[in-house]
Design a protein around this motif. Structure first.
Motif, PDB file in Angstrom:
ATOM      1  N   VAL A 133       0.908  -1.212  -0.510  1.00 27.18           N
ATOM      2  CA  VAL A 133       0.185   0.028  -0.366  1.00 27.18           C
ATOM      3  C   VAL A 133       0.649   0.963   0.394  1.00 27.18           C
ATOM      4  N   TRP A 134       1.094   2.013  -1.015  1.00 25.55           N
ATOM      5  CA  TRP A 134       0.941   3.319  -1.139  1.00 25.55           C
ATOM      6  C   TRP A 134       0.233   4.490  -1.698  1.00 25.55           C
ATOM      7  N   ASP A 135       1.021   5.777  -0.625  1.00 25.73           N
ATOM      8  CA  ASP A 135       0.673   7.262  -1.262  1.00 25.73           C
ATOM      9  C   ASP A 135       1.027   8.241  -1.793  1.00 25.73           C
ATOM     10  N   ASP A 136       1.094   8.949  -1.522  1.00 27.92           N
ATOM     11  CA  ASP A 136       1.927  10.801  -1.997  1.00 27.92           C
ATOM     12  C   ASP A 136       3.639  10.370  -1.099  1.00 27.92           C
ATOM     13  N   SER A 137       3.139   9.896   0.423  1.00 23.12           N
ATOM     14  CA  SER A 137       3.932  10.538   0.911  1.00 23.12           C
ATOM     15  C   SER A 137       5.604   9.628   0.422  1.00 23.12           C
ATOM     16  N   GLU A 138       6.606  10.235   1.714  1.00 16.39           N
ATOM     17  CA  GLU A 138       8.121  10.361   0.821  1.00 16.39           C
ATOM     18  C   GLU A 138       8.520   8.366   1.329  1.00 16.39           C
ATOM     19  N   ALA A 139       7.325   7.928   2.244  1.00 15.04           N
ATOM     20  CA  ALA A 139       8.461   6.963   2.549  1.00 15.04           C
ATOM     21  C   ALA A 139       8.476   5.775   1.783  1.00 15.04           C
ATOM     22  N   GLY A 140       7.575   6.190   0.238  1.00 11.81           N
ATOM     23  CA  GLY A 140       7.666   4.845  -0.423  1.00 11.81           C
ATOM     24  C   GLY A 140       6.913   3.783  -0.434  1.00 11.81           C
ATOM     25  N   ALA A 141       6.367   3.422   0.964  1.00 12.36           N
ATOM     26  CA  ALA A 141       5.295   2.396   0.622  1.00 12.36           C
ATOM     27  C   ALA A 141       4.172   2.940   2.299  1.00 12.36           C
ATOM     28  N   LEU A 142       2.936   2.368   2.325  1.00 10.66           N
ATOM     29  CA  LEU A 142       2.291   2.766   4.016  1.00 10.66           C
ATOM     30  C   LEU A 142       2.736   1.604   4.450  1.00 10.66           C
ATOM     31  N   TYR A 143       2.895   0.505   3.733  1.00 13.22           N
ATOM     32  CA  TYR A 143       2.508  -0.597   4.485  1.00 13.22           C
ATOM     33  C   TYR A 143       3.222  -1.899   3.563  1.00 13.22           C
ATOM     34  N   GLU A 144       4.150  -2.372   3.340  1.00 12.51           N
ATOM     35  CA  GLU A 144       4.719  -3.278   1.936  1.00 12.51           C
ATOM     36  C   GLU A 144       5.279  -4.296   3.156  1.00 12.51           C
ATOM     37  N   VAL A 145       4.710  -5.789   2.864  1.00 10.91           N
ATOM     38  CA  VAL A 145       5.083  -7.078   2.891  1.00 10.91           C
ATOM     39  C   VAL A 145       5.198  -8.420   1.577  1.00 10.91           C
ATOM     40  N   ARG A 146       6.785  -8.678   1.816  1.00 10.70           N
ATOM     41  CA  ARG A 146       6.766  -9.439   0.701  1.00 10.70           C
ATOM     42  C   ARG A 146       6.973 -10.698   1.277  1.00 10.70           C
ATOM     43  N   HIS A 147       6.916 -11.741   1.394  1.00  8.06           N
ATOM     44  CA  HIS A 147       7.367 -12.729   1.801  1.00  8.06           C
ATOM     45  C   HIS A 147       8.027 -13.705   0.348  1.00  8.06           C
ATOM     46  N   GLU A 148       8.658 -14.848   0.644  1.00 10.09           N
ATOM     47  CA  GLU A 148      10.019 -15.458  -0.125  1.00 10.09           C
ATOM     48  C   GLU A 148       9.707 -16.750   0.586  1.00 10.09           C
ATOM     49  N   GLY A 149       9.501 -17.330  -0.258  1.00 10.55           N
ATOM     50  CA  GLY A 149       9.809 -18.713   0.281  1.00 10.55           C
ATOM     51  C   GLY A 149       9.151 -19.557   1.434  1.00 10.55           C
ATOM     52  N   LEU A 150       7.980 -19.009   1.105  1.00 10.68           N
ATOM     53  CA  LEU A 150       7.339 -20.011   2.529  1.00 10.68           C
ATOM     54  C   LEU A 150       6.858 -20.953   1.891  1.00 10.68           C
ATOM     55  N   PRO A 151       6.797 -22.055   3.452  1.00 14.66           N
ATOM     56  CA  PRO A 151       6.098 -23.718   2.392  1.00 14.66           C
ATOM     57  C   PRO A 151       5.108 -23.914   2.140  1.00 14.66           C
ATOM     58  N   PHE A 152       4.974 -23.992   0.972  1.00 11.66           N
ATOM     59  CA  PHE A 152       3.130 -24.598   0.647  1.00 11.66           C
ATOM     60  C   PHE A 152       2.857 -25.670   0.421  1.00 11.66           C
ATOM     61  N   PRO A 153       2.969 -27.066   0.207  1.00 18.48           N
ATOM     62  CA  PRO A 153       2.988 -27.884  -0.332  1.00 18.48           C
ATOM     63  C   PRO A 153       1.764 -28.555  -0.134  1.00 18.48           C
ATOM     64  N   ASP A 154       0.764 -28.120   0.406  1.00 24.04           N
ATOM     65  CA  ASP A 154      -0.378 -28.636   0.211  1.00 24.04           C
ATOM     66  C   ASP A 154      -1.155 -27.166  -0.235  1.00 24.04           C
ATOM     67  N   ARG A 155      -1.441 -27.272  -1.807  1.00 24.50           N
ATOM     68  CA  ARG A 155      -2.117 -26.029  -2.320  1.00 24.50           C
ATOM     69  C   ARG A 155      -3.501 -25.893  -2.186  1.00 24.50           C
ATOM     70  N   GLY A 156      -4.198 -27.267  -2.262  1.00 25.84           N
ATOM     71  CA  GLY A 156      -5.775 -27.279  -2.036  1.00 25.84           C
ATOM     72  C   GLY A 156      -6.221 -26.785  -2.769  1.00 25.84           C
ATOM     73  N   ASP A 157      -7.443 -26.256  -3.237  1.00 27.27           N
ATOM     74  CA  ASP A 157      -8.132 -25.809  -4.825  1.00 27.27           C
ATOM     75  C   ASP A 157      -8.049 -24.302  -4.402  1.00 27.27           C
ATOM     76  N   LEU A 158      -7.610 -23.318  -5.271  1.00 26.91           N
ATOM     77  CA  LEU A 158      -7.161 -21.972  -5.802  1.00 26.91           C
ATOM     78  C   LEU A 158      -8.983 -21.590  -5.631  1.00 26.91           C
ATOM     79  N   ARG A 159     -10.165 -22.106  -5.684  1.00 25.73           N
ATOM     80  CA  ARG A 159     -10.873 -21.612  -5.549  1.00 25.73           C
ATOM     81  C   ARG A 159     -11.157 -21.314  -4.470  1.00 25.73           C
ATOM     82  N   ARG A 160     -10.625 -21.729  -3.155  1.00 24.30           N
ATOM     83  CA  ARG A 160     -11.059 -21.666  -2.016  1.00 24.30           C
ATOM     84  C   ARG A 160      -9.751 -21.688  -0.828  1.00 24.30           C
ATOM     85  N   CYS A 161      -9.235 -20.543  -1.014  1.00 28.48           N
ATOM     86  CA  CYS A 161      -7.556 -20.872  -1.441  1.00 28.48           C
ATOM     87  C   CYS A 161      -6.719 -19.494  -0.023  1.00 28.48           C
TER      88      CYS A 161
END
Length: 337
Positions: free
Chosen positions: A62-90
């Motif tokens: 999430v960002w706006d026109d402030s100098e912060a660059g982002a009001l909220y920014e979380v990008r996870h990398e490499g989280l375990p996800f062995p059982d994807r299930g059904d993408l239509r309700r995930c």
């Protein structure tokens, strides 16, 4: 430039996971954008799943026109996800939950990071998804679609609940997307994966321009271009694919080009001009101005843009442009040629 390639038909099965090869970098994504114009605020929810690696990346921005660059920014990398299930309700391990309500048209997304950022959004397609042409840049070797959406609901940011009622875009991609070396033991024999012939552009360092604007359920556009600095110093920023919705009637874009202007003070792309024609012969000219920017270093990156285009249309959307250092400065130095 004129686009080429057939557009594969999409169906309800495209809401679920797609069959995939054993390519180490098989990837399947879901991207959902929203904006709150009166706050100059843009945002994304994003999931990137690598089924062979059994991992999940992504999160929320999430960002706006402030100098912060982002009001909220979380990008996870490499989280375990062995059982994807059904993408239509995930429920993804990065905090995003996705529920399909109407195939290819209506979805609910939620995001939960209490104390940081939360979202509960309903996305309603204004037209069916636009299937990216096979062999067209930048998804010439994978599959992709884009769709204009009416987005409603609420977000909670910095402890404050904010209503959302906007028009924006969602997209989906699937197929191999290498972002690093493949472990030697996971390399597939050459020729294992059938792939279309690459466009000329794919034999050089990569770049991409992605712009869209949506006024309402009846008026919208989206375009992929390829900012290109050739070895001989010539430049171009030609259309590769996209769509136009005018009077509620959708058609793919088939020809056009884009030009950009960089802010000399920040280096960010501050203005975009697009001229294009769709398969029905309709012309569109769109001009966008930067309202707020994600990040603090340009010129590559994402901005929330205010757009005006043919027919007296006005709306909101984004520019996402990524290119090697120096390319955008060269392309923006004068008319594409």
């Amino acid at each position: 430039m004129t686009t080429k390639g057939t557009q594969p038909e999409l169906g309800p099965e495209d809401d679920d996971w797609h069959e995939h090869s054993e390519h180490w970098w098989e990837t399947e994504t879901n991207w959902w954008s929203f904006n709150i114009p009166e706050r100059k605020l843009g945002g994304w929810l994003y999931t990137q799943v690598l089924p062979v690696q059994q991992t999940c990346n992504g999160g929320a921005w999430v960002w706006d026109d402030s100098e912060a660059g982002a009001l909220y920014e979380v990008r996870h990398e490499g989280l375990p996800f062995p059982d994807r299930g059904d993408l239509r309700r995930c429920t993804f391990p990065n905090g995003v939950h996705l529920e399909m309500i109407e195939p290819l048209m209506q979805y609910r997304t939620t995001y939960s990071d209490p104390g940081g950022f939360e979202a509960d959004l309903l996305h309603q397609g204004t037209v069916p998804p636009h299937s990216h042409p096979v062999g067209a840049w930048p998804f010439w070797a994978t599959r992709h679609f884009d769709q204009p959406m009416h987005v409603t609901g609420t977000i909670v940011l910095q402890g404050k609940e904010i209503p959302v009622d906007c028009y924006s875009v969602r997209d989906r991609s699937w197929g191999p997307r290498p972002t690093g070396p493949t472990p030697p033991e996971r390399r597939l024999p050459r020729g294992t994966l059938p792939r279309p012939d690459p466009p000329e552009r794919a034999r050089y360092p990569h770049s991409v321009g992605y712009v869209f604007g949506t006024q309402d359920a009846n008026e919208a556009f989206l375009a992929f271009t390829d900012p290109w600095l050739r070895e001989d110093g010539t430049t171009s920023d030609d259309l590769d694919a996209g769509y136009l919705v005018r009077g509620g009637r959708y058609a793919p874009l088939v020809a056009g080009s884009r030009s950009t202007e960089l802010d000399p003070a920040t280096g960010f792309i501050c203005r975009v001009h697009l001229e294009a024609r769709d398969k029905m012969g309709r012309e569109v000219t769109a001009d966008g101005g930067l309202v707020s920017r994600h990040g603090t270093v340009g010129p590559s990156g994402t901005g929330l843009f205010r757009w005006t285009w043919t027919g007296g249309c006005t709306g909101w959307g984004e520019d996402q442009t990524y290119a090697p250092p120096g390319w955008l400065e060269a392309v923006s130095a004068g008319p594409a040629r």
